[in-house]
Design a protein around this motif. Structure first.
Motif, short mmCIF file in Angstrom:
data_model
loop_
_atom_site.label_atom_id
_atom_site.label_comp_id
_atom_site.label_asym_id
_atom_site.label_seq_id
_atom_site.Cartn_x
_atom_site.Cartn_y
_atom_site.Cartn_z
N GLY A 105 0.86 -1.18 0.00
CA GLY A 105 0.00 0.00 0.00
C GLY A 105 0.90 1.23 0.00
O GLY A 105 1.93 1.25 -0.67
N PRO A 106 0.56 2.23 0.81
CA PRO A 106 1.39 3.44 0.84
C PRO A 106 2.58 3.34 1.81
O PRO A 106 3.30 4.31 2.00
N TYR A 107 2.79 2.18 2.40
CA TYR A 107 3.78 2.04 3.47
C TYR A 107 5.01 1.25 3.03
O TYR A 107 4.92 0.33 2.23
N LEU A 108 6.14 1.61 3.63
CA LEU A 108 7.37 0.84 3.47
C LEU A 108 7.55 0.02 4.74
O LEU A 108 7.56 0.58 5.85
N LEU A 109 7.70 -1.29 4.59
CA LEU A 109 7.87 -2.19 5.72
C LEU A 109 9.25 -2.82 5.66
O LEU A 109 9.79 -3.02 4.57
N SER A 110 9.77 -3.18 6.81
CA SER A 110 11.00 -3.94 6.89
C SER A 110 10.60 -5.38 7.18
O SER A 110 10.37 -5.74 8.34
N ALA A 111 10.50 -6.19 6.15
CA ALA A 111 10.02 -7.56 6.28
C ALA A 111 10.46 -8.37 5.08
O ALA A 111 10.95 -7.82 4.10
N THR A 112 10.27 -9.69 5.18
CA THR A 112 10.59 -10.58 4.08
C THR A 112 9.31 -11.26 3.62
O THR A 112 8.67 -11.97 4.39
N LYS A 113 8.94 -11.03 2.37
CA LYS A 113 7.69 -11.57 1.83
C LYS A 113 7.80 -13.07 1.63
O LYS A 113 8.75 -13.56 1.01
N ASP A 114 6.81 -13.80 2.17
CA ASP A 114 6.65 -15.23 1.95
C ASP A 114 7.85 -16.09 2.35
O ASP A 114 8.04 -17.17 1.80
N CYS A 115 8.64 -15.66 3.31
CA CYS A 115 9.76 -16.50 3.76
C CYS A 115 9.24 -17.63 4.65
O CYS A 115 8.12 -17.56 5.16
N PRO A 116 10.02 -18.69 4.84
CA PRO A 116 9.58 -19.77 5.72
C PRO A 116 9.44 -19.28 7.16
O PRO A 116 10.19 -18.43 7.62
N VAL A 117 8.47 -19.83 7.89
CA VAL A 117 8.26 -19.47 9.29
C VAL A 117 9.37 -20.10 10.12
O VAL A 117 9.69 -21.28 9.96
N ALA A 118 9.96 -19.31 11.02
CA ALA A 118 10.99 -19.80 11.93
C ALA A 118 10.34 -20.09 13.28
O ALA A 118 9.81 -19.18 13.92
N GLY A 119 10.33 -21.34 13.68
CA GLY A 119 9.82 -21.69 15.00
C GLY A 119 8.61 -22.60 14.94
O GLY A 119 8.03 -22.84 13.87
N THR A 120 8.24 -23.10 16.11
CA THR A 120 7.06 -23.95 16.28
C THR A 120 6.38 -23.55 17.58
O THR A 120 6.98 -22.87 18.42
N LYS A 121 5.14 -23.98 17.73
CA LYS A 121 4.36 -23.67 18.95
C LYS A 121 4.39 -22.17 19.24
O LYS A 121 4.58 -21.72 20.36
N LEU A 122 4.17 -21.37 18.20
CA LEU A 122 4.22 -19.91 18.32
C LEU A 122 2.86 -19.37 18.75
O LEU A 122 1.82 -19.81 18.28
N PRO A 123 2.86 -18.37 19.64
CA PRO A 123 1.59 -17.73 20.00
C PRO A 123 1.06 -16.90 18.84
O PRO A 123 1.83 -16.40 18.01
N LEU A 124 -0.25 -16.77 18.78
CA LEU A 124 -0.94 -15.99 17.74
C LEU A 124 -1.57 -14.77 18.37
O LEU A 124 -2.23 -14.86 19.40
N VAL A 125 -1.37 -13.63 17.74
CA VAL A 125 -2.07 -12.39 18.11
C VAL A 125 -2.83 -11.94 16.88
O VAL A 125 -2.27 -11.86 15.78
N VAL A 126 -4.13 -11.66 17.04
CA VAL A 126 -4.93 -11.11 15.95
C VAL A 126 -5.18 -9.63 16.25
O VAL A 126 -5.32 -9.23 17.40
N ILE A 127 -5.20 -8.83 15.20
CA ILE A 127 -5.36 -7.39 15.35
C ILE A 127 -6.65 -6.94 14.68
O ILE A 127 -6.92 -7.28 13.53
N SER A 128 -7.44 -6.16 15.43
CA SER A 128 -8.67 -5.56 14.92
C SER A 128 -8.48 -4.04 14.93
O SER A 128 -8.26 -3.44 15.98
N HIS A 129 -8.55 -3.43 13.77
CA HIS A 129 -8.34 -1.98 13.63
C HIS A 129 -9.56 -1.19 14.12
O HIS A 129 -10.64 -1.73 14.34
N GLY A 130 -9.37 0.10 14.24
CA GLY A 130 -10.46 1.00 14.62
C GLY A 130 -11.37 1.32 13.44
O GLY A 130 -11.18 0.82 12.32
N ARG A 131 -12.36 2.15 13.70
CA ARG A 131 -13.35 2.55 12.69
C ARG A 131 -12.65 3.07 11.44
O ARG A 131 -11.77 3.93 11.52
N THR A 132 -12.99 2.54 10.31
CA THR A 132 -12.46 2.87 8.97
C THR A 132 -10.94 2.77 8.88
O THR A 132 -10.32 3.46 8.08
N GLY A 133 -10.34 1.88 9.65
CA GLY A 133 -8.91 1.64 9.58
C GLY A 133 -8.59 0.56 8.56
O GLY A 133 -9.38 0.28 7.66
N SER A 134 -7.41 -0.05 8.70
CA SER A 134 -7.02 -1.13 7.81
C SER A 134 -6.07 -2.08 8.53
O SER A 134 -5.58 -1.77 9.61
#
Length: 175
Positions: free
Chosen positions: A46-75
């Protein structure tokens, strides 16, 4: 030096996410951030620059999950810095754009249905992450959290069991 080398070995991986539509609800778009052993690159999303690696293999097992819910009209990108930091720290993080109440489509943002649909969106997201997501096996289903701000905070409270009261006699923020 050991602490710095350990921190440098971790980076956020990122994948675009689509929770498929069902009979009652449209598809949900978003992204998943997760620990990755590959060095990050600058990625435009989108309009943002991120420091990340697209589609790389996941490192680790038994990882906790956090889900994010944005505010009104967010993304799903509204809390990208938090998602990236959590992924760098060893969490899988899934963030969505709630249908019809997001930056690109606010067609139902002022309707009561938005308050009903948001918790259902999160349930669908968690079900997808634990089932159909290509790396579901790395998630520890006993360690799932939710982060939300503003209307996303409301969503988290309802998902956790709060019972909202939409009573006309109760003033907004009375007292």
């Amino acid at each position: 030096g050991l602490v710095l080398s350990t921190a440098a070995a971790r980076a956020a991986g990122i994948q675009v996410l689509t929770v498929p539509s069902n009979d009652a609800s449209p598809a949900i778009s978003g992204a998943v951030w997760y620990p990755c052993a590959t060095a990050p690159a600058t990625l435009k999303l989108g309009p943002y620059l991120l420091s990340a690696t697209k589609d790389c293999p996941v490192a680790g097992t038994k990882l906790p999950l956090v889900v994010i819910s944005h505010g009104r009209t967010g993304s799903f990108l509204g809390h990208r810095d938090t998602a990236q930091a959590l992924a760098d720290a060893g969490f899988v993080v899934a963030a969505i754009s709630h249908p019809c109440d997001n930056a690109r489509d606010s067609s139902r943002t002022d309707e009561l249905s938005a308050f009903v649909d948001r918790p259902a969106d999160i349930k669908r997201l968690v079900d997808y992450m634990l089932g159909a997501w290509s790396h579901a096996s790395v998630i520890d289903a006993d360690r799932i959290g939710l982060f939300g701000f503003s209307r996303g905070g409301y969503t988290g409270l309802v998902v956790a069991g709060a019972n909202p009261r939409f009573d006309a006699r109760i003033g907004m923020c009375a007292g």
